[in-house]
Scaffold this active site. Structure first.
Site, PDB file in Angstrom:
ATOM      1  CB  SER A  93      -0.912   0.009   1.229  1.00 49.03           C
ATOM      2  OG  SER A  93      -1.566   1.246   1.368  1.00 49.03           O
ATOM      3  CE1 TYR A 118      -5.987  -3.296   2.633  1.00 51.51           C
ATOM      4  CE2 TYR A 118      -4.435  -1.460   2.526  1.00 51.51           C
ATOM      5  CZ  TYR A 118      -5.148  -2.471   1.906  1.00 51.51           C
ATOM      6  OH  TYR A 118      -5.006  -2.661   0.548  1.00 51.51           O
ATOM      7  CE  LYS A 122      -2.273  -4.563   1.290  1.00 47.01           C
ATOM      8  NZ  LYS A 122      -2.297  -5.507   0.154  1.00 47.01           N
ATOM      9  CG  ASN A 147      -5.739   6.358  -3.513  1.00 43.82           C
ATOM     10  OD1 ASN A 147      -4.633   6.556  -3.024  1.00 43.82           O
ATOM     11  ND2 ASN A 147      -6.840   6.405  -2.797  1.00 43.82           N
ATOM     12  CB  ILE A 162     -12.180   7.901  -9.730  1.00 49.86           C
ATOM     13  CG1 ILE A 162     -11.243   9.054  -9.330  1.00 49.86           C
ATOM     14  CG2 ILE A 162     -12.553   7.996 -11.212  1.00 49.86           C
ATOM     15  CD1 ILE A 162      -9.903   9.065 -10.046  1.00 49.86           C
ATOM     16  CB  ILE A 177     -17.066  14.301   0.020  1.00 48.22           C
ATOM     17  CG1 ILE A 177     -16.995  14.094  -1.500  1.00 48.22           C
ATOM     18  CG2 ILE A 177     -15.702  14.710   0.566  1.00 48.22           C
ATOM     19  CD1 ILE A 177     -16.526  15.308  -2.267  1.00 48.22           C
ATOM     20  NE  ARG A 185      -5.600   9.430   0.861  1.00 48.68           N
ATOM     21  CZ  ARG A 185      -5.527  10.301   1.856  1.00 48.68           C
ATOM     22  NH1 ARG A 185      -4.982  11.502   1.649  1.00 48.68           N
ATOM     23  NH2 ARG A 185      -5.967   9.990   3.058  1.00 48.68           N
ATOM     24  NE  ARG A 243     -13.416   8.011   5.707  1.00 48.89           N
ATOM     25  CZ  ARG A 243     -13.370   7.256   4.604  1.00 48.89           C
ATOM     26  NH1 ARG A 243     -14.143   6.185   4.519  1.00 48.89           N
ATOM     27  NH2 ARG A 243     -12.550   7.566   3.616  1.00 48.89           N
TER      28      ARG A 243
END
Length: 285
Positions: A93, A118, A122, A147, A162, A177, A185, A243
Site C-alpha cells: 500500500s 490494514y 501490509k 490509489n 473515482i 464526501i 490523494r 474520518r
C-alpha cells in the site's frame, strides 16, 4: 505478458469481464490451504494481491486482519519455498504503510507509521518477505501503489472514489464526501499500474520497494470538478463528518521507478476519468 502461462487464484470470477481463454483460473478462499497449495504448484512468479480487509474497516477487527492476511501469507510463503517458487511480487500500500508523511512527495525511504490495521498488516508482510529472502533465498519485490482507478472497478463498492463518484453521477444520486473534500490523494490509472507491476516482476536490480503512482495529488473537490467537465453534469455533493484515519495529503515520489525501471505513468487524470466514465456509463444504459 507474451510467452508466459498465467494462472489466477481468486475467490470468484471477475464481475465485469468474461474469463480469458489464455488464463487458467482456480477459485477458492485465501484461507483454503489445500486449494492454494495446488494453485502455487509449478509457478515461477507469484503476484500477491489478496487482501481480506479494507483500510476503512480493518480497525474494526484487527485480529481477523492479522489472521486472514498475515498468517495466511506466511503459509503461502512457506509453500513458495517448498514448491521452489522463484519470486514473489507483493502489492502493498502506497498510502497506509507510510501514515502521516513528514515530507511530500513520499519516497521509499520515508518513515512507516501506519494508522490503521490494514497498513500494519501490509508492512508486516513486507518485513516477512525480507526475512524469507534472508532465510530461504526467496526473491521478492514490493510495489506500494497509490490509489488505482479505471475500467472494471466496482462503482457500487465502498472503495475507489473515482468509480464510486461516477456511479453516483450515472444514477443521478448525490456524491458523498467524508470531510470537507480537501483530502489529497495520488490517483493512478489501472493500466499504468499494471505496466509498472509487470516491469517490477522482471527487474533484476538491487531495489526491493517501489512506489507506483501518478506522482501528483488531487483533492476530492478537484475530482468532482474533473467529473463535471467529463460528464457534462453537475452533481449534488453531501459533505459528511471527517474520518480520523483519513490523512490530509498523500502523494508518492515515483522517481525510483522511473530511474530503475524506465517507467512513467501515461494516463492523465482527465483522460483517465473519461475512460472510467465510459465504462461506468455503459453499466447503466
Amino acid at each position: 505478458v507474451e510467452g508466459h502461462t498465467v494462472r489466477v487464484y481468486d475467490k470468484y470470477e471477475e464481475r465485469y469481464r468474461k474469463p480469458s481463454q489464455q488464463v487458467e483460473y482456480r477459485f477458492g478462499d485465501f484461507g483454503n490451504r489445500g486449494l492454494l497449495s495446488e494453485a502455487l504448484a509449478g509457478i515461477d512468479t507469484v503476484f500477491h494481491l489478496i487482501s481480506t480487509s479494507l483500510p476503512k474497516t480493518s480497525n474494526d477487527d484487527p485480529s481477523y486482519d492479522v489472521q486472514s492476511n498475515v498468517i495466511e501469507t506466511l503459509f503461502m510463503l512457506e509453500k513458495c519455498v517448498e514448491l521452489d517458487v522463484k519470486k514473489v511480487v507483493f502489492i502493498s500500500s502506497g498510502g497506509t504503510v507510510y501514515g502521516r508523511p513528514l515530507q511530500l512527495p513520499i519516497d521509499e525511504h520515508s518513515s512507516t507509521d501506519p494508522e490503521c490495521s490494514y497498513g500494519i498488516t501490509k508492512l508486516t508482510i513486507e518485513k516477512y518477505l525480507a526475512l524469507f529472502h534472508r532465510l530461504h533465498g526467496l526473491d521478492y519485490v514490493i510495489v506500494r501503489p497509490s490509489n488505482p482507478y479505471g475500467s472494471r472497478q466496482n462503482p457500487n463498492g465502498i472503495q475507489g472514489a473515482i468509480p464510486v463518484f461516477l456511479g453516483k453521477v450515472a444514477q443521478g444520486e448525490p456524491i458523498e464526501i467524508w470531510g470537507d473534500g480537501t483530502v489529497i490523494r495520488d490517483y493512478i490509472y489501472i493500466e499504468d499500474l499494471v505496466e509498472g507491476i509487470c516491469q517490477v516482476a522482471f527487474y533484476r536490480g538491487a531495489e526491493k520497494i517501489f512506489n507506483i503512482g501518478y506522482g501528483k495529488g488531487y483533492s476530492l473537490n478537484e475530482l468532482v470538478r474533473f467529473m463535471e467537465e467529463v460528464t457534462g453534469s453537475t452533481s449534488q455533493v453531501n459533505y459528511l463528518e471527517g474520518r480520523n484515519f483519513d490523512i490530509p495529503e498523500i502523494v508518492l515520489d515515483i522517481s525510483r521507478a522511473n530511474r530503475e525501471l524506465g517507467w512513467i505513468p501515461l494516463m492523465g487524470i482527465g483522460a483517465g476519468i473519461r475512460e472510467t466514465w465510459d465504462f461506468v456509463r455503459g453499466l447503466y444504459v
